[in-house]
Design a protein around this motif. Sequence first.
Motif, short mmCIF file in Angstrom:
data_model
loop_
_atom_site.label_atom_id
_atom_site.label_comp_id
_atom_site.label_asym_id
_atom_site.label_seq_id
_atom_site.Cartn_x
_atom_site.Cartn_y
_atom_site.Cartn_z
N ALA A 62 -39.26 137.32 12.71
CA ALA A 62 -39.34 138.77 12.93
C ALA A 62 -37.95 139.38 12.88
N LEU A 63 -36.97 138.71 13.48
CA LEU A 63 -35.59 139.21 13.42
C LEU A 63 -35.05 139.13 11.99
N CYS A 64 -35.44 138.10 11.25
CA CYS A 64 -34.98 137.98 9.86
C CYS A 64 -35.53 139.12 8.99
N LEU A 65 -36.72 139.59 9.29
CA LEU A 65 -37.33 140.66 8.51
C LEU A 65 -36.74 142.02 8.84
N ARG A 66 -36.16 142.14 10.02
CA ARG A 66 -35.69 143.43 10.51
C ARG A 66 -34.59 143.99 9.61
N ARG A 67 -34.70 145.28 9.31
CA ARG A 67 -33.72 146.04 8.55
C ARG A 67 -33.57 145.56 7.11
N GLN A 68 -34.59 144.85 6.60
CA GLN A 68 -34.53 144.37 5.23
C GLN A 68 -35.45 145.22 4.34
N PRO A 69 -35.06 145.47 3.10
CA PRO A 69 -35.97 146.15 2.17
C PRO A 69 -37.13 145.23 1.81
N PRO A 70 -38.21 145.80 1.24
CA PRO A 70 -39.42 144.99 0.97
C PRO A 70 -39.18 143.72 0.17
N ALA A 71 -38.34 143.78 -0.86
CA ALA A 71 -38.12 142.58 -1.68
C ALA A 71 -37.50 141.46 -0.86
N ARG A 72 -36.53 141.81 -0.01
CA ARG A 72 -35.91 140.78 0.83
C ARG A 72 -36.87 140.29 1.90
N ARG A 73 -37.73 141.19 2.40
CA ARG A 73 -38.73 140.75 3.38
C ARG A 73 -39.69 139.76 2.74
N ALA A 74 -40.07 140.03 1.49
CA ALA A 74 -40.95 139.09 0.80
C ALA A 74 -40.27 137.73 0.63
N ALA A 75 -38.98 137.75 0.29
CA ALA A 75 -38.24 136.49 0.14
C ALA A 75 -38.14 135.76 1.47
N ALA A 76 -37.89 136.52 2.55
CA ALA A 76 -37.81 135.90 3.88
C ALA A 76 -39.17 135.32 4.29
N GLY A 77 -40.26 136.04 3.98
CA GLY A 77 -41.58 135.52 4.28
C GLY A 77 -41.88 134.24 3.52
N ALA A 78 -41.50 134.21 2.24
CA ALA A 78 -41.70 133.00 1.45
C ALA A 78 -40.89 131.83 2.00
N ALA A 79 -39.65 132.11 2.42
CA ALA A 79 -38.82 131.05 3.01
C ALA A 79 -39.42 130.55 4.31
N PHE A 80 -39.95 131.47 5.10
CA PHE A 80 -40.64 131.09 6.34
C PHE A 80 -41.83 130.18 6.01
N GLY A 81 -42.61 130.56 4.99
CA GLY A 81 -43.73 129.73 4.59
C GLY A 81 -43.30 128.36 4.10
N LEU A 82 -42.15 128.30 3.43
CA LEU A 82 -41.63 127.01 2.99
C LEU A 82 -41.35 126.10 4.18
N GLY A 83 -40.68 126.64 5.19
CA GLY A 83 -40.37 125.83 6.37
C GLY A 83 -41.61 125.38 7.11
N GLN A 84 -42.61 126.27 7.20
CA GLN A 84 -43.82 125.95 7.95
C GLN A 84 -44.71 124.95 7.21
N PHE A 85 -44.99 125.23 5.95
CA PHE A 85 -46.02 124.45 5.26
C PHE A 85 -45.49 123.22 4.54
N ALA A 86 -44.19 123.18 4.27
CA ALA A 86 -43.64 121.94 3.72
C ALA A 86 -43.85 120.79 4.70
N ILE A 87 -43.83 121.13 6.00
CA ILE A 87 -44.10 120.12 7.04
C ILE A 87 -45.59 120.11 7.39
N GLY A 88 -46.17 121.28 7.59
CA GLY A 88 -47.55 121.36 8.06
C GLY A 88 -48.58 120.82 7.09
#
Length: 531
Positions: A62-88
């Motif tokens: 949530a802090l990573c998404l803060r103050r970011q434009p939509p494209a960067r938020r999408a990239a941050a969300g994808a990176a978050f998904g990488l960390g979660q699901f690469a293990i999960g």
Amino acid sequence: MVAVIGSPRRRRPTWPTITATDEPPPLAVVLGASVVAGAAVALSLPPFGWWALGVVGLGGVALCLRRQPPARRAAAGAAFGLGQFAIGLWWVTEFNGAGYVALLVLSMLFMAAAGAAAPAGRPAGVLVGWPAALTLAEWLRGHVPLGGLPLGGVPLGQAAGPLAPVARLGGALLLTGVTAAAGAGVALLAAAAARRRPARPGAGHGARPGWAAVALVAVVVVAGAGRVAPDGGGTGTTIRVAAVQGGGTRGLHALQTDPATVFQRQVDATAALHPPLDLVLWPEDVVTVDQPIAQTPEGATIAQLAVRLHATVVAGIVENVGSDRFRNAAVAWSPAGTVVARYDKGHRVPFGEYIPARGLVRHLANLDLVPRDAIAGRGPGLLDTPAGPFGTVISYEVFFPDRARAAIRAGGELLLVPTNASSYRTSQVPTQEVAAAQLRAIETGRDTVQAAPTGYSALIDHRGRIRTRSTLGRAEALTGVVTLRRGGTLFVRLGEYPVAALAAVALVLASGLVRRRGHLFPIRSRRASPG
């Protein structure tokens, strides 16, 4: 004429309020921190089970998404998904490396969409928009494509945590949103505390903690409501049950095992049981036959066990239909030794129990491990037996709240989970399966009995607490007393669609608030003017 000129009036120093924002961190820092946040969520999942890291990870992104434009938020969300699901979703590598990559990319896309949709520029976006966007992403991930894939999701990491009772109100979907709101609230409070002492005179004091505190109070209220909400009630009727685990070597595919050996292990483990018993549950896939089960020697053996134990016996049956199809069913024998009920699995495992577009896929991949397609059953999983009406979800179905809900709405007073996780070498899928069973127990307000050939078998109460659990690979028969329950929880009555609709409305309102009041996260600071 004397003119008296008074001294000029001293002006009070002004402290103008200005709107300022910190420079957003570089994209590389945002992406790296998002991956770490996703990994923290993955470590909240079984077999690790550090539920608090789920809250921390969701707050961190949530802090990573803060103050970011939509494209960067999408990239941050994808990176978050990488960390979660690469293990999960690591368990997928045991079957197919290309499939693992495909599922990982798909899961990252869901998280990228959630990140882009979350209006995280202001506190409303962080505290409301992000949890709402994540909730909708998890809802979609649980339904599409091919019926969805909830494994590796946030709720499984909270099944044994203090927020789990929320599932009684709105299922695993509401638990996702509440966990994300808790994480965002904690993160904003931490950010506000970190800015309490500016690094230089006149520096900003950062985000005000008021809304974060309100959000955390709301989380506590919802969690408290879950604890006192209707929990399925009780009929006062108790029955003695046994979950039989035949044991054996793990990490073998169905084609690498001898059905006769698997069946005999179940018979041998059941031989240790003695009356009084009301119900004996066998796992999924432990009886394989080429004709209707009642006409086979295996069916006659199970009937004899039911008569000897004077108990209802429910067993997982694979009935071959020709050379290229089969049925996966849970069949019940009465204490008199007759077949009295049957449920055919409705939610099949794509690429595990059937191959979508087999004619096309066979040109792209080796399908030797899945040579046949399961025939999907219809209707809710209800077994009406002399021991009671039992809601039944077979294996993979336990990950889908709607299957258990349908079984209980049809009249199930106890939840049965015959399953088979023998193909997995690690404990990742068996432990996630137990966590899913815990959530289904909480959602439906039903005691739950799970049986697996090589584990985990378990007895779980209606509050999601594991009363006993087997050891992986070992032959065991778990016994205990469970309660038949007839009442309904709020989730059983309403399901998850109201939660999805509420999340959509919350996302729209949060987005509108951010657009109306500006896109930047405000940091009010004061500085002294000269004079």
